[in-house]
Scaffold this active site. Structure first.
Site: not given
Ligand code: SAT
Ligand code: MN
Length: 565
Positions: A71, A200-201, A208, A228, A252-255, A277, A351, A384, A480
């Site tokens: 992004r 992507g974004g 987004k 988010h 930062c580990g969301k997924t 996400d 990324n 983070r 976690n």
């Molecule tokens: O914005 S993206 O969907 O490309 C990836 C992200 O930053 O979460």
């Molecule tokens: Mn995201």
């Protein structure tokens, strides 16, 4: 131009809008997607040698330009009449002037290409909270991603024809010139224009751009939250169900948290995915409910493997579009941390991403399909931070939770092109994704909390604290679950905790899986001087807002007093 049949399908209003853009961009043809065109697009991309067929079943690799692989926040704008409406954390542009400039860039930009019309629904189809939109793009890779990440369907067109408000997005690849890269949002007009990028974004506008920036603007007007956040349904051995959502900045580990796998010590626990996400949170009968606007995941590939995330590994072994991953001689995708016996020909971008339908994920929550969504019992903010923030703490109230969310700072990651690895303020992990003034957003959070009779408790987590040698102290990933379990037991009022000036932290014996006491002490250490510095930095950051909520300033004063005494 559109054919008679197409105009009939789209209706007059939408057809006019599309033809206006076609007149400017001049495509050789217009194609309307209705959801079943994946194979067709893949074939076309393969024929043009823009996709590499991988050894994994139905998996493909797409490469974007190295300078267009994340992004770009510097190219992302909110265009509102008044600059104040975008606020000090957004790049602002005058809507009239930028529209003129964008139309200049779009002039003949689709010449010789197909313009795809992509009608979509965000959220469960029958949900009163779902929204519709139409996106135009001249890029087969972007269209293909949309088919996976959003519900692309004729039904969206029918809803628009019936008069429902919709978001209109225009994307054009142009020359991929980074100097003329613009991702512009017109929140009052429900419009998005993105040019000179295909990442992507920046380019997959449902993600987004619509689900967060435009949606957050609508959410404030309509009294809900577009966040988010990932969300999961956790079921304990007593078969009780809990909804947990978490906001972390990108990478930062969301997924990973969303797809966490309870290991043997959590044998009778289940974790089901609602969203990896983005969620939209609504109040219903005094409780908070979350829906996932998306239908797929656009996750970070790098670092994913059997050890760190076997659930995701299983999901992405087939039917997945990879972006900017590396490649082995055997034509397997490759990235750091992935095992292979084949020779590595190419490394992955830090990324690098996978695009996969969420329906392919084996532990999807039944609430994903629920029109009202999953009830949220706890909200987590996380960032983070190599020091200062303990592994987890529970804030004392909704207001203090909002304050800590507003204070969130994180070391920046490769998910954005600019300022890699600096400490950056990122309130609620929403700084890059908010479509209006952030001071108003804080106030909106406070107001939303007032509507809730059963407020989710707000926690803060940090998986990334390091020791003197710079090593991570906490093992993270599936471990976690210990944090998740503690959060659930706190939410049920079942477990005691230690009171500190910032909030409640766990007794160490909750984390008894062989970690040395010394490490645990370090993980939960509260460094008074450093916290006072953090508060004073927060004050400085908050001072950029003209209308920062007084309630939060007062809470910050109280917090500081507690820390001093
Ligand atoms: O914005 S993206 O969907 O490309 C990836 C992200 O930053 O979460
Ligand atoms: Mn995201």
């Amino acid at each position: 131009m559109l054919t008679k049949k197409q105009i009939e399908l789209l209706g007059e209003n939408l057809s006019k809008k599309i033809e206006n853009i076609a007149r400017i961009t001049n495509p050789k043809e217009i194609k309307i997607l209705i959801g079943n065109e994946k194979e067709f697009l893949i074939e076309k991309l393969l024929k043009e040698k823009r996709l590499v067929k991988l050894k994994w079943k139905n998996c493909y690799l797409y490469r974007t330009k190295p300078y267009d692989a994340a992004r770009s926040e510097a190219s992302t704008y909110i265009a509102t009449k008044k600059k104040e409406d975008a606020g000090p954390t957004n790049n602002w542009l005058d809507p009239k002037r930028i529209r003129k400039k964008l139309f200049k860039i779009l002039k003949n930009s689709m010449k010789g290409k197909t313009m795809y019309v992509v009608p979509y629904i965000l959220g469960p189809e029958k949900s009163p909270y779902s929204k519709v939109g139409v996106m135009l793009t001249d890029n087969e890779y972007v269209a293909l991603n949309e088919l996976i990440l959003a519900k692309v369907t004729k039904k969206a067109i029918l809803r628009i024809k019936k008069g429902e408000d919709f978001v209109f997005g225009i994307h054009s690849t142009c020359k991929l010139d980074p100097k003329n890269r613009y991702i512009v949002h017109f929140p009052g007009k429900n419009e998005i224009i993105s040019v000179n990028t295909e990442y992507g974004g920046n380019a997959i506008l449902t993600k987004k751009c619509h689900s967060l920036r435009i949606a957050s603007f609508q959410a404030r007007k309509e009294g809900w939250l577009a966040e988010h956040m990932m969300a999961i349904q956790v079921i304990n051995p007593e078969k009780e169900s809990f909804g947990i959502s978490a906001a972390f900045p990108s990478m930062c580990g969301k997924t990973n948290l969303a797809t966490i796998k309870p290991e043997k010590e959590f044998k009778n626990w289940k974790v089901k995915l609602l969203s990896d996400d983005i969620i939209w949170i609504h109040e219903k009968e005094g409780k908070a409910y979350a829906i996932n606007p998306e239908y797929g995941m656009f996750g970070v590939a790098n670092g994913t493997n059997e050890k760190t995330n076997s659930n995701i590994m299983k999901t992405i072994k087939q039917d997945t579009i990879f972006t900017n991953v590396g490649l082995t001689k055997n034509l397997e995708p490759w990235w750091d941390g992935l095992e292979t016996k084949s020779k590595i020909l190419e490394k992955a971008n830090p990324n690098s991403r996978f695009t996969v339908s969420i329906l392919k994920y084996q532990n999807l929550s039944k609430y994903f399909f629920d029109p009202f969504g999953l009830k949220i019992d706890a909200i987590l903010f996380g960032s983070r931070r190599k020091e200062l923030f303990p592994l987890v703490f529970e804030t004392f109230s909704w207001e203090e939770g909002v304050l800590f969310g507003a204070m969130l700072r994180s070391e920046t990651t490769a998910a954005v092109i600019e300022n890699y690895k600096q400490l950056k303020n990122d309130p609620m992990a929403m700084r890059p994704f908010l479509g209006y003034n952030m001071a108003k957003y804080f106030l909106h959070w406070l107001k939303f909390g007032k509507k809730l009779k059963e407020k989710p408790r707000i926690f803060f987590v940090n998986w990334f604290r390091r020791d003197e040698k710079g090593n991570f102290i906490w093992p993270g990933f599936n471990k976690n679950m210990y944090v998740i379990k503690w959060i659930i037991e706190r939410s049920k009022g079942k477990v005691n905790a230690i009171k500190t000036p910032i909030g409640f932290i766990p007794n160490y014996d909750e984390f008894d899986f062989g970690m040395e006491k010394e490490k645990l002490e370090k993980l939960f250490e509260i460094d008074k001087e450093a916290w006072l510095k953090e508060f004073s930095d927060a004050r400085k950051f908050f001072s950029i807002f003209q209308n920062f909520p007084k309630v939060l300033s007062k809470k910050l004063d109280e917090l500081e007093e507690r820390m001093k005494s």
